[in-house]
Design an enzyme around this catalytic site. Sequence first.
Site, PDB file in Angstrom:
ATOM      1  CE  LYS A 194      -4.395   0.570   2.320  1.00  0.00           C
ATOM      2  NZ  LYS A 194      -4.905   0.451   3.657  1.00  0.00           N
TER       3      LYS A 194
HETATM    4  O1  G3P Z   1      -7.689   1.039   5.617  1.00  0.00           O
HETATM    5  C1  G3P Z   1      -8.116   2.548   5.239  1.00  0.00           C
HETATM    6  C2  G3P Z   1      -9.533   2.843   5.446  1.00  0.00           C
HETATM    7  O2  G3P Z   1     -10.563   2.020   5.459  1.00  0.00           O
HETATM    8  C3  G3P Z   1      -9.625   3.688   6.861  1.00  0.00           C
HETATM    9  O3  G3P Z   1     -10.905   4.037   7.274  1.00  0.00           O
HETATM   10  O4  G3P Z   1     -12.507   4.265   9.403  1.00  0.00           O
HETATM   11  O5  G3P Z   1      -9.934   4.987   9.320  1.00  0.00           O
HETATM   12  O6  G3P Z   1     -11.251   6.202   7.881  1.00  0.00           O
HETATM   13  P1  G3P Z   1     -11.311   4.955   8.653  1.00  0.00           P
END
Ligand code: G3P
Length: 218
Positions: free
Chosen positions: A83
């Site tokens: 990533k």
């Molecule tokens: O893994 C990346 C993403 O899904 C993060 O989500 O909930 O931290 O905005 P969030």
Amino acid sequence: MKFFVDTADLEEIRDLAASGLLDGVTTNPSLVAKTGQDFFEVVKEICKIVDGPVSAEVTATDHETMVKEGRKLAQLAKNIAVKVPLTKDGLRACRQLRDDGTMVNVTLCFSAAQAILAAKAGASFVSPFVGRLDDIGEDGMGLIDDICRIYEQYEHFETEVLVASIRHPIHVIEAAKMGAHVATVPPKVLRQLFQHPLTDKGLAAFLADWQKTGQSIL
Ligand code: G3P
């Protein structure tokens, strides 16, 4: 549509993988920090549990170090997707890692323009963050719609739209309606997808009536 789980929690991953519905895993530095465990050990373990792509994120910000980190991560298992952030250096690293034959997930995508660049850089996945856009009053799912439409115009774009930062089941349903390839879903939301009160109510009624018959199948 593929379902990835967005967590680095091994117990959650084992439990959800046992359902047979899990196609991959995404992690990020915040999710790894939450486990309190060694990054490399956690990622190696996840790759043993799940056959599909497992995203592990670089933490450098310059393309040279990102490529070095990405190559190290790619050696951990054959199903690693490195990533990288959606920056100029991140996309340069993406191209180099793809030339090595490594899967790359370009993360922190917040605009259609950025998604076009990720596809041109040869990303295997682009991760638009819908919840974080909603959080600031923008239209997260509108962005998914735009990206899906744009990618459909170009047969040579091989990048899959990986809907990230999902907050609730409606995000998943809307993503599926738009034809997004993948949803990476937090464990809690993945479990919510199974649930409906009428399923519970209906099952309880069936079982109560069955008991009255005094019969058993086995
Ligand atoms: O893994 C990346 C993403 O899904 C993060 O989500 O909930 O931290 O905005 P969030």
